[in-house]
Scaffold this motif. Structure first.
Motif, PDB file in Angstrom:
ATOM      1  N   VAL A 132       0.937  -1.233  -0.056  1.00  0.00           N
ATOM      2  CA  VAL A 132      -0.149  -0.002   0.015  1.00  0.00           C
ATOM      3  C   VAL A 132       0.732   1.069  -0.077  1.00  0.00           C
ATOM      4  O   VAL A 132       2.064   1.074   0.208  1.00  0.00           O
ATOM      5  N   SER A 133       0.321   2.354  -0.225  1.00  0.00           N
ATOM      6  CA  SER A 133       1.058   3.591  -0.367  1.00  0.00           C
ATOM      7  C   SER A 133       0.671   4.428   0.763  1.00  0.00           C
ATOM      8  O   SER A 133       1.222   5.546   1.005  1.00  0.00           O
ATOM      9  N   THR A 134      -0.159   4.324   1.590  1.00  0.00           N
ATOM     10  CA  THR A 134      -0.689   5.455   2.505  1.00  0.00           C
ATOM     11  C   THR A 134      -0.943   4.537   3.901  1.00  0.00           C
ATOM     12  O   THR A 134      -1.253   3.202   3.844  1.00  0.00           O
ATOM     13  N   ALA A 135      -0.715   5.088   5.024  1.00  0.00           N
ATOM     14  CA  ALA A 135      -0.942   4.480   6.310  1.00  0.00           C
ATOM     15  C   ALA A 135      -2.518   3.994   6.485  1.00  0.00           C
ATOM     16  O   ALA A 135      -2.733   3.146   7.084  1.00  0.00           O
ATOM     17  N   GLU A 136      -3.199   4.816   5.765  1.00  0.00           N
ATOM     18  CA  GLU A 136      -4.868   4.599   6.109  1.00  0.00           C
ATOM     19  C   GLU A 136      -5.215   3.334   5.504  1.00  0.00           C
ATOM     20  O   GLU A 136      -6.317   2.588   5.680  1.00  0.00           O
ATOM     21  N   GLU A 137      -4.454   2.845   4.410  1.00  0.00           N
ATOM     22  CA  GLU A 137      -4.968   1.730   3.543  1.00  0.00           C
ATOM     23  C   GLU A 137      -4.500   0.286   4.577  1.00  0.00           C
ATOM     24  O   GLU A 137      -4.899  -0.832   4.087  1.00  0.00           O
ATOM     25  N   VAL A 138      -3.605   0.530   5.757  1.00  0.00           N
ATOM     26  CA  VAL A 138      -3.190  -0.720   6.304  1.00  0.00           C
ATOM     27  C   VAL A 138      -4.004  -1.432   6.875  1.00  0.00           C
ATOM     28  O   VAL A 138      -4.199  -2.894   6.971  1.00  0.00           O
TER      29      VAL A 138
END
Length: 212
Positions: free
Chosen positions: A159-165
């Protein structure tokens, strides 16, 4: 606002049985290819990189630095899913290595950096890898056999953003459940197993530092 990262790898390792490839295909995975490669890992004489959970790797001329990333902190030794930020651009790797070592490297290339900082190879092994993609889940699965007698599987989502984790964690754990991986204990990877077998003092220091 989304928290952007270079590349964040969310992964879960598992020990696989002889029927794993049939199970993967049943779950919609498709074989993408098979690859044989050598990984060589570097650190300072005092192991400053790995003791800070920074893993500098040369995969036959392609360099990568893995560094820890966690949304929630806590004791990762008991968490079956790991999260690492991956740097593959040499300038970013050099800057990150300098930051953790508390210096400003003058080198512009990785080979020069190794010489400048007197980094030493502490692990080197060959892996035979089969790679699968699971399109409907957006997951990648690797089945690895190392030349020192260890095999391990890995389900990964990048993923490319922490929110996608959180969603990545959910997808990985759900897929592992479908695959029959139910243990909540963390499975050792190739590096952990290699160090335990061939570099026991290094392994012990990493255990004491709560890196492994």
């Amino acid at each position: 606002m989304a928290t952007s990262l270079a590349v964040l790898e969310v992964e879960r390792k598992f020990i696989y049985s002889s029927d794993v490839e049939d199970m993967l295909q049943t779950l919609g995975a498709t074989l993408q290819g098979r690859l044989l490669f050598r990984d060589t890992y570097y650190d300072t004489v005092d192991l400053h990189l790995t003791l800070n959970d920074h893993w500098l790797r040369d995969r036959q001329g392609s360099w990568e630095l893995k560094l820890p990333f966690s949304l929630h902190g806590g004791d990762k030794s008991s968490n079956p899913v790991t999260q690492y930020q991956e740097l593959t651009r040499e300038k970013e790797i050099i800057a990150a290595v300098g930051e953790v070592l508390g210096c400003t490297p003058l080198s512009e290339g990785m080979e020069a950096l190794v010489a400048e900082l007197r980094l030493q190879a502490f692990a080197s092994y060959v892996t035979d890898r089969k790679s699968y993609e699971v399109p409907r889940e957006g997951l990648h699965v690797d089945l690895d056999e190392a030349d020192f007698g260890f095999a391990v599987g890995e389900v990964e989502k990048v993923v490319s953003t922490a929110e996608e984790v959180p969603e990545a964690l959910e997808r990985i754990n759900h897929f592992c459940s479908q695959l029959g991986v139910t243990s909540v204990k963390k499975v050792p990877g190739k590096m952990t197993t290699y160090l335990h077998q061939y570099r026991p003092e290094h392994y012990q220091k990493l255990k004491e530092a709560h890196v492994l």
